[in-house]
Design a protein around this motif. Sequence first.
Motif, PDB file in Angstrom:
ATOM      1  N   TYR A 150      30.462  46.090 -47.182  1.00  0.00           N
ATOM      2  CA  TYR A 150      29.220  45.399 -47.536  1.00  0.00           C
ATOM      3  C   TYR A 150      28.471  46.181 -48.588  1.00  0.00           C
ATOM      4  O   TYR A 150      27.989  45.615 -49.584  1.00  0.00           O
ATOM      5  N   ALA A 197      27.909  44.459 -52.117  1.00  0.00           N
ATOM      6  CA  ALA A 197      26.533  44.043 -52.387  1.00  0.00           C
ATOM      7  C   ALA A 197      26.118  44.454 -53.789  1.00  0.00           C
ATOM      8  O   ALA A 197      25.301  43.794 -54.431  1.00  0.00           O
ATOM      9  N   GLU A 233      28.824  39.759 -51.533  1.00  0.00           N
ATOM     10  CA  GLU A 233      28.913  39.980 -50.081  1.00  0.00           C
ATOM     11  C   GLU A 233      29.791  38.952 -49.382  1.00  0.00           C
ATOM     12  O   GLU A 233      30.409  39.244 -48.372  1.00  0.00           O
ATOM     13  N   LEU A 253      33.308  39.759 -48.140  1.00  0.00           N
ATOM     14  CA  LEU A 253      33.531  40.833 -47.169  1.00  0.00           C
ATOM     15  C   LEU A 253      34.732  40.548 -46.265  1.00  0.00           C
ATOM     16  O   LEU A 253      35.599  41.395 -46.067  1.00  0.00           O
ATOM     17  N   VAL A 281      25.601  38.370 -43.715  1.00  0.00           N
ATOM     18  CA  VAL A 281      26.559  37.613 -44.519  1.00  0.00           C
ATOM     19  C   VAL A 281      26.769  36.262 -43.843  1.00  0.00           C
ATOM     20  O   VAL A 281      26.774  36.180 -42.611  1.00  0.00           O
TER      21      VAL A 281
END
Lengths: 270, 257
Positions: free
Chosen positions: B75, B79, B84, B87, B180
């Motif tokens: 993350y 980010a 994100e 992920l 997320v």
Amino acid sequence: MAENGRDNIILIEDLYYSRGQKRIFNGLDIAFQRGKITAVMGPSGTGKTTLLRLITGQLVPERGRILIDGQDITALQRNELYELRKRFGMLFQNGALLTDLSVFENVAFPLREHTKLPERLIKHIVLTKLHAVGLRGAAELVPSELSGGMARRVALARAMVMDPDILIYDEPFTGLDPISLGVVLRLIKRLNDSLGITSIVVSHDVEETSSIADESYLISEGQVVASGTPSELKTHGNAVVQQFLSGMADGPVPFHYPGRDYKDQLLDRD
Amino acid sequence: MNRLIQDLWYAFRNFLETFGAMQLFLLRILAYSPKTLLTRFRLIAHEIYAIGAMSLVIILICGLFVGMVLGLQGYDTLAQFGAEEGLGTAVALSLLKELGPVLTALLFAGRAGTALAAEIGLMRATDQLSAMELMAVDPIRRVVVPHFLGGVISLPLLTAIFNMVALFGAYIIGVSLMGVDSGAFWSQMRPYVEVADVMEGVVKSIVFGVAVSVLAVFEGYNAYPTAEGVSRATTRTVVISAIVVLILDFMITAILI
Ligand SMILES: Nc1ncnc2c1ncn2[C@@H]1O[C@H](COP(=O)(O)OP(=O)(O)O)[C@@H](O)[C@H]1O
Ligand SMILES: [Mg+2]
């Protein structure tokens, strides 16, 4: 087969064997008579266990012959050897029970591996053998719950389960209390007498072994130093024999491991 | 200096000898394997059960934490690019292709491999293997092959469990903690995670299973028959397994990439 009245089931001739640099057998000759109890005695480390492993084909000699009923086992194929081994029962020094199986399953093991007998018959045979060694009541125990003497008796029941004609005992008396020792001693004698099994008892316990043996061999330094009935050995002239039989610390077999001169070593002289 | 070269030469020759012996051992095991699979499956099932029971807890705990770490690290990195949503894909790919098989194999070597080596080594030290031979039962077929197959079958299963738990760990961190989107976490995997990625992991876990299992049973079977010998066999099993797994991982990756 019977030469001069002897009927040999196992005949070892001119056996040589080494472990690494160390020569263990040096032209060993031994004959085991059919249906008799033969003792092989000798100090610890002389190669008694090694001899048993040679007889059962787990080790291969450098030279010499090992004849079982006239058949040289050193020349056998692997599957012939496995077939021959079904004639043997062997009691290991510490029992060698399979630790993840119960007493019952340990004794049943050879039957399950080699036969397709119905469960009822297996149960019958196993309980008969356990009864013969006095441990029918212990059938459901596991090896870790047994005393040394009991473990050895279970191992004996297992060794007998395929009805072998040769039973081999490696140090059957070592580490047993007097009662268990008496039990094992009588069992060996009784099995031999009632079933006509040929018995080989390897031991360094002179008293016990002599009390049941028909014939004894004493080995030392890779050769037989004396043989005969236990009473013949007692009156043997050889000094090594007398030292071993009477348990003297020092003699032809020295008490001291070979080393430098004691005084020199203490005074640090080279 | 001369002495050093000589010692190194001996060590190298020793290594080659052991390596060769192990390959012969593996060939012999493999030759007996099909028949054992067909006729003695109960023995193998027993081993799978024992190995699974031993390893499951450690696999679950380690899988969860590895997954959570991946969630945090992933993350944090993603980010920075505003990605994100990716992920789930990032974690799934690194687990399937690399971390799952390798970490599970290392844990497996430490937990189950050592136990296999110690169990067989103890059977050697207490003459149980000799006793079998004398009862005309081949200990390779009766003991070694079922233990080996138990290991080979267990490792891919454990790897799958490890991957699932780890993915779940990453999901907890990414979705529950970092926010997320749950739908994106899963749906992005579909276009990016391919069958080939899954297969890479499966191939690795099978190869590692064979390698670690044969090492463990070889060390146990050839242990010097004393207490010290058994302990040395277990230590060698973990150390050599770790090295072999990482080398094999590199080789397989290089071939498949
Ligand atoms: N597996 C082995 N590797 C190397 N040497 C051994 C091994 N087994 C036994 N020996 C050696 O062989 C000799 C004979 O051992 P063994 O037959 O066990 O004697 P015994 O049973 O008469 O006490 C001993 O000196 C022992 O150190
Ligand atoms: Mg011995």
